[in-house]
Design a protein around this motif. Structure first.
Motif, PDB file in Angstrom:
ATOM      1  N   SER A 331      65.730  24.704  28.517  1.00 34.38           N
ATOM      2  CA  SER A 331      65.229  23.334  28.357  1.00 34.38           C
ATOM      3  C   SER A 331      64.385  22.873  29.538  1.00 34.38           C
ATOM      4  O   SER A 331      63.385  22.180  29.364  1.00 34.38           O
ATOM      5  CB  SER A 331      66.396  22.376  28.146  1.00 34.38           C
ATOM      6  N   VAL A 332      64.758  23.253  30.779  1.00 32.61           N
ATOM      7  CA  VAL A 332      64.054  22.729  31.942  1.00 32.61           C
ATOM      8  C   VAL A 332      62.607  23.207  31.979  1.00 32.61           C
ATOM      9  O   VAL A 332      61.720  22.512  32.495  1.00 32.61           O
ATOM     10  CB  VAL A 332      64.800  23.111  33.237  1.00 32.61           C
ATOM     11  N   VAL A 333      62.336  24.393  31.428  1.00 34.47           N
ATOM     12  CA  VAL A 333      60.958  24.896  31.357  1.00 34.47           C
ATOM     13  C   VAL A 333      60.257  24.365  30.109  1.00 34.47           C
ATOM     14  O   VAL A 333      59.106  23.927  30.165  1.00 34.47           O
ATOM     15  CB  VAL A 333      60.951  26.443  31.358  1.00 34.47           C
ATOM     16  N   HIS A 334      60.962  24.402  28.989  1.00 37.74           N
ATOM     17  CA  HIS A 334      60.378  24.021  27.709  1.00 37.74           C
ATOM     18  C   HIS A 334      59.927  22.560  27.690  1.00 37.74           C
ATOM     19  O   HIS A 334      58.923  22.212  27.060  1.00 37.74           O
ATOM     20  CB  HIS A 334      61.412  24.276  26.599  1.00 37.74           C
ATOM     21  N   LEU A 335      60.671  21.690  28.406  1.00 31.63           N
ATOM     22  CA  LEU A 335      60.406  20.253  28.309  1.00 31.63           C
ATOM     23  C   LEU A 335      59.454  19.713  29.375  1.00 31.63           C
ATOM     24  O   LEU A 335      59.201  18.518  29.421  1.00 31.63           O
ATOM     25  CB  LEU A 335      61.728  19.481  28.392  1.00 31.63           C
ATOM     26  N   VAL A 336      58.923  20.584  30.237  1.00 29.48           N
ATOM     27  CA  VAL A 336      57.993  20.113  31.273  1.00 29.48           C
ATOM     28  C   VAL A 336      56.775  19.402  30.694  1.00 29.48           C
ATOM     29  O   VAL A 336      56.380  18.340  31.186  1.00 29.48           O
ATOM     30  CB  VAL A 336      57.569  21.287  32.192  1.00 29.48           C
ATOM     31  N   PRO A 337      56.134  19.942  29.639  1.00 31.95           N
ATOM     32  CA  PRO A 337      54.968  19.229  29.095  1.00 31.95           C
ATOM     33  C   PRO A 337      55.319  18.212  28.010  1.00 31.95           C
ATOM     34  O   PRO A 337      54.468  17.841  27.198  1.00 31.95           O
ATOM     35  CB  PRO A 337      54.124  20.376  28.510  1.00 31.95           C
ATOM     36  N   SER A 338      56.571  17.733  27.976  1.00 30.75           N
ATOM     37  CA  SER A 338      57.012  16.803  26.936  1.00 30.75           C
ATOM     38  C   SER A 338      56.143  15.550  26.898  1.00 30.75           C
ATOM     39  O   SER A 338      55.674  15.059  27.914  1.00 30.75           O
ATOM     40  CB  SER A 338      58.471  16.412  27.187  1.00 30.75           C
ATOM     41  N   GLU A 339      55.952  15.051  25.691  1.00 30.29           N
ATOM     42  CA  GLU A 339      55.179  13.814  25.534  1.00 30.29           C
ATOM     43  C   GLU A 339      55.988  12.599  25.968  1.00 30.29           C
ATOM     44  O   GLU A 339      55.428  11.529  26.204  1.00 30.29           O
ATOM     45  CB  GLU A 339      54.738  13.666  24.082  1.00 30.29           C
ATOM     46  N   ASP A 340      57.306  12.758  26.018  1.00 27.12           N
ATOM     47  CA  ASP A 340      58.165  11.671  26.479  1.00 27.12           C
ATOM     48  C   ASP A 340      58.145  11.656  28.014  1.00 27.12           C
ATOM     49  O   ASP A 340      58.619  12.587  28.661  1.00 27.12           O
ATOM     50  CB  ASP A 340      59.589  11.888  25.966  1.00 27.12           C
ATOM     51  N   VAL A 341      57.597  10.604  28.577  1.00 25.20           N
ATOM     52  CA  VAL A 341      57.413  10.532  30.025  1.00 25.20           C
ATOM     53  C   VAL A 341      58.740  10.612  30.767  1.00 25.20           C
ATOM     54  O   VAL A 341      58.847  11.256  31.817  1.00 25.20           O
ATOM     55  CB  VAL A 341      56.664   9.230  30.413  1.00 25.20           C
ATOM     56  N   THR A 342      59.801  10.005  30.209  1.00 24.07           N
ATOM     57  CA  THR A 342      61.103  10.016  30.878  1.00 24.07           C
ATOM     58  C   THR A 342      61.671  11.417  30.951  1.00 24.07           C
ATOM     59  O   THR A 342      62.174  11.855  32.000  1.00 24.07           O
ATOM     60  CB  THR A 342      62.090   9.099  30.131  1.00 24.07           C
ATOM     61  N   ILE A 343      61.594  12.143  29.854  1.00 23.44           N
ATOM     62  CA  ILE A 343      62.104  13.516  29.831  1.00 23.44           C
ATOM     63  C   ILE A 343      61.293  14.387  30.786  1.00 23.44           C
ATOM     64  O   ILE A 343      61.849  15.181  31.558  1.00 23.44           O
ATOM     65  CB  ILE A 343      62.052  14.095  28.398  1.00 23.44           C
ATOM     66  N   GLN A 344      59.974  14.246  30.742  1.00 18.86           N
ATOM     67  CA  GLN A 344      59.123  15.037  31.628  1.00 18.86           C
ATOM     68  C   GLN A 344      59.429  14.731  33.093  1.00 18.86           C
ATOM     69  O   GLN A 344      59.509  15.639  33.940  1.00 18.86           O
ATOM     70  CB  GLN A 344      57.656  14.750  31.339  1.00 18.86           C
ATOM     71  N   THR A 345      59.642  13.465  33.403  1.00 15.69           N
ATOM     72  CA  THR A 345      59.961  13.060  34.777  1.00 15.69           C
ATOM     73  C   THR A 345      61.251  13.713  35.253  1.00 15.69           C
ATOM     74  O   THR A 345      61.333  14.216  36.384  1.00 15.69           O
ATOM     75  CB  THR A 345      60.092  11.528  34.866  1.00 15.69           C
ATOM     76  N   GLU A 346      62.281  13.728  34.384  1.00 15.94           N
ATOM     77  CA  GLU A 346      63.561  14.322  34.753  1.00 15.94           C
ATOM     78  C   GLU A 346      63.441  15.832  34.955  1.00 15.94           C
ATOM     79  O   GLU A 346      64.021  16.391  35.894  1.00 15.94           O
ATOM     80  CB  GLU A 346      64.620  14.012  33.685  1.00 15.94           C
ATOM     81  N   CYS A 347      62.699  16.498  34.079  1.00 16.97           N
ATOM     82  CA  CYS A 347      62.520  17.953  34.215  1.00 16.97           C
ATOM     83  C   CYS A 347      61.788  18.297  35.507  1.00 16.97           C
ATOM     84  O   CYS A 347      62.180  19.225  36.231  1.00 16.97           O
ATOM     85  CB  CYS A 347      61.749  18.503  33.012  1.00 16.97           C
ATOM     86  N   LEU A 348      60.741  17.566  35.794  1.00 18.36           N
ATOM     87  CA  LEU A 348      59.989  17.820  37.024  1.00 18.36           C
ATOM     88  C   LEU A 348      60.835  17.510  38.259  1.00 18.36           C
ATOM     89  O   LEU A 348      60.748  18.207  39.279  1.00 18.36           O
ATOM     90  CB  LEU A 348      58.706  16.997  37.041  1.00 18.36           C
ATOM     91  N   ALA A 349      61.665  16.478  38.161  1.00 18.32           N
ATOM     92  CA  ALA A 349      62.545  16.149  39.282  1.00 18.32           C
ATOM     93  C   ALA A 349      63.548  17.278  39.532  1.00 18.32           C
ATOM     94  O   ALA A 349      63.850  17.624  40.683  1.00 18.32           O
ATOM     95  CB  ALA A 349      63.277  14.837  39.009  1.00 18.32           C
TER      96      ALA A 349
END
Length: 690
Positions: A331-349
């Protein structure tokens, strides 16, 4: 005074002198004249000058012999003799002190071996009193302090040992042990890491120490967590209860999302994270099908809760266990380009936490899909309107510093890096220019790998993008981007390829324009690109010569730094080797070739000296140049370089060639050569030329 009588006699004299002084100051003439006569008689009657007979000096009563500097001793030779004698005296005194300190160190070692640590400290301290800069005494005493439980004093001694020798691995080892005993785990890890930096061969041994640090930290955290749990502290009891509820199967998604939201708040402190680990929190979350599905349905309501929870878990003590969780790795790799800004922010963090330490980076590199991770990070960076671009580029820059990361990217470089990187370069604008220095720095780190550097240098998209970004930055004044772009081109252009040859003319033209820039750093890097690109293409050489590069560089050589001089003289060597016009332009700018002679006389850089001699040899092919140099120091300068260290063969060869052309063009230089006994040197250099 020696006796009471002497004191009374002294006081009588004082009284008598006081009366005479009083009479001497009298306004009455008779009194004044009488006082003068008495004073004269008194002075004449004195058998010895008045002086103090008692030595009351308390400081330096036995000063060492000091030479009296008079007309005979103030010569430089005598001064140097006294200086040498002083240095020799100091050396002898130090040898004596070293012997005493070593003897005390040996006694301390014997006491330490017998487990008499107090005596060991005493002997080491006495040794340091003899010689304060003996590093082994500090490290030995630190070791004894550790045995006595005096950890702060041990750390202080290690710091002193590092002042004596900043690469003392023994000092770092004892310091790391002392920090571990004080439960300063992060400091201990940092210190043990220094040993690996100094001696990479000790990496295996240091891994054992680092494992011990991890175990001690984990043990302390678990003990504290259990104590809080036994006391019934709120958040400590909350974590096991929440995990028990989350382990229930077949609940509604909103049930799990709510539970994860509360759990995330409970994991903000060390006790909560430790209890999460002790109560099998990782396996509970990863085995729940609904939670796994929520992680990948990034657009759904509450879909970001699992990623928030993961970030709260992701501290040093949990990083390894979290990375072992399959659902997290995907999930941490798959969700990096997520359209949901909150999810993307958490993955990048999450990824940012891993990227900030060598331990975390290696965990991520060993467990994640590096190809997909890099591609997704580049996608974040390339979509230049996104808020997370800065975090993404910092993560990439941190990972690019790791050799393992670079090796894994070799086979997927084109799609994961080159395509998105070159696409981003073509879209530089005012709104996104801030990310490019870090992005170019990351690509520069990747190019440290020979395979990646070779692929970048042979890819036409790279050179097309470089041309586009140089033109854009020159027009808009984005100097912060020009610096790293030109630096990257300098590195890549050392590899000759058909692609670089194809773009050499355009690239040289751009750099020629940059030589008129007001920024000295950009000028230096532009010359650097020219010095590497021009040898690839005769057409590019002719182009820049027609553009006046020779006159420009001749001017720049007069007042630039060492890098600009190195690049500039190499560029002149390439141009004068290829073009008669370039030689004429160089001589026209400097008839006596004073700039080349100055570089031969002052430069310590072999490449500068060699290229200066080569330029000189090229210019000597022009008629009358050798005659212009009569009476100059040219023969002496070339002869010095021709006769220098045999390891500098390029400098010797070029200097010998220039010297031969000089004497051939103007035979009168041979007289100077003979005068300096240079014929033999020139003959000895013939083997280099042939």
């Amino acid at each position: 005074m020696d006796s009471l009588e002497d004191f009374e006699s002294f006081m009588k004299k004082v009284d008598k002198i006081s009366e005479m002084v009083k009479d001497l100051n009298s306004s009455e003439i008779e009194v004044h004249q009488k006082a003068v006569e008495e004073a004269d008689c008194y002075i004449a009657a004195l058998e010895e000058p008045c002086r103090t007979k008692v030595n009351k000096t308390t400081i330096n009563t036995n000063p060492p012999f000091q030479a009296s500097w008079g007309p005979q001793t103030e010569s430089p030779e005598n001064f140097m003799k006294h200086m040498e004698k002083d240095a020799e005296d100091r050396r002898k005194r130090r040898i004596v002190k070293e012997k005493r300190a070593s003897a005390l160190k040996d006694k301390g070692n014997e006491a330490y071996a017998q487990e008499d640590y107090e005596s060991a400290v005493k002997y080491y301290s006495e040794g340091l009193a003899e010689l304060r800069d003996m590093g082994h005494l500090y490290t030995n005493r630190a070791q004894a302090y550790i045995k006595l439980g005096r950890y702060k004093e041990a750390i202080n001694d290690c710091e002193w040992a590092l002042k004596c020798n900043e690469r003392s691995t023994k000092a770092y080892l004892h310091m790391g042990k002392a920090y571990l005993a004080l439960k300063k785990y992060d400091d201990s890890r940092t210190v043990f890491g220094k040993i690996v930096e100094i001696e990479p061969g000790r990496e295996k041994m240091m891994k054992e120490y680092l494992t011990k640090v991890d175990l001690e930290e984990k043990k302390e955290q678990e003990m504290n967590a259990r104590q809080e749990f036994d006391k019934g502290v709120g958040k400590a009891t909350m974590v096991p209860e929440l995990l028990k509820k989350l382990s229930k199967p077949r609940q509604m998604p909103v049930y799990y999302c709510g539970g994860l939201a509360i759990l995330s708040q409970a994991l903000t402190h060390c006790t909560g994270r430790t209890l999460f680990r002790l109560n099998s929190g990782f396996s509970i979350i990863s085995s729940n099908d609904t939670i796994r599905r929520l992680l990948f349905e990034s657009g759904k309501l509450f879909g970001f809760q699992p990623t928030i929870c993961f970030r709260q878990m992701c501290q040093h003590e949990n990083q390894k266990m979290l990375m072992a969780c399959p659902v997290f790795r995907l999930s941490v790799v798959h969700l990096v380009p997520s359209e949901d800004v909150t999810i993307q922010t958490e993955c990048l963090a999450l990824l940012c936490l891993y990227s900030q330490s060598p331990h975390g980076r290696l965990l991520a590199i060993d467990n994640l899909d590096i190809s997909m991770l890099t591609r997704n990070l580049m996608a974040c960076i390339s979509q230049l309107n996104m808020q997370q671009e800065t975090t993404a580029v910092n993560i990439l820059e941190n990972f690019a510093a790791e050799k393992k990361f670079r090796i894994q990217l070799r086979d997927v470089l084109t799609h994961s890096v080159i395509v998105p990187f070159t696409s981003a370069l073509r879209n530089v604008s005012k709104s996104n220019q801030h990310i490019f220095p870090s992005l170019l720095s990351a690509i520069g780190c990747l190019a440290q790998d020979d395979v990646i550097c070779h692929n970048l240098a042979h890819d036409p998209r790279s050179w097309e993008a470089f041309l586009a970004v140089i033109k854009q930055c020159s027009t808009c004044g984005y100097r912060e981007i020009l610096y790293p772009v030109l630096g990257l081109i300098i590195n890549l252009s050392t590899i000759m390829s058909s692609v670089s040859q194809e773009h050499a003319v355009s690239l040289s033209g751009c750099c020629l324009g940059l030589l008129r820039d007001c920024d000295g750093g950009i000028i230096t890097r532009a010359i650097g690109v020219l010095s590497n690109v021009l040898p690839h293409s005769p057409e590019a050489v002719e182009c820049v010569i027609q553009g006046g590069v020779v006159q420009t560089i001749c001017q720049l050589l007069k007042g630039r730094g060492p890098n600009a001089i190195k690049y500039g003289i190499k560029t002149l060597a390439v141009c004068t080797a290829a073009s008669h016009l370039a030689r004429e332009e160089l001589v026209k700018s400097d008839k006596k070739l004073s700039t080349l002679r100055r570089l031969l006389a002052t430069s310590c850089d072999d490449s500068v000296s060699g290229n200066a001699a080569l330029c000189l040899a090229h210019c000597l092919e022009l008629k009358g140049i050798a005659s212009n140099l009569l009476g100059s120091d040219i023969v002496l300068l070339l002869l010095r370089h021709a006769a220098e260290d045999a390891k500098r063969t390029a400098v010797q060869k070029n200097s010998a060639i220039a010297l031969g052309k000089l004497c051939q063009s103007e035979p009168r230089h041979v007289n100077k050569l003979r005068e300096l006994h240079g014929i033999e040197i020139l003959h000895s250099c013939m083997k280099l030329i042939t």
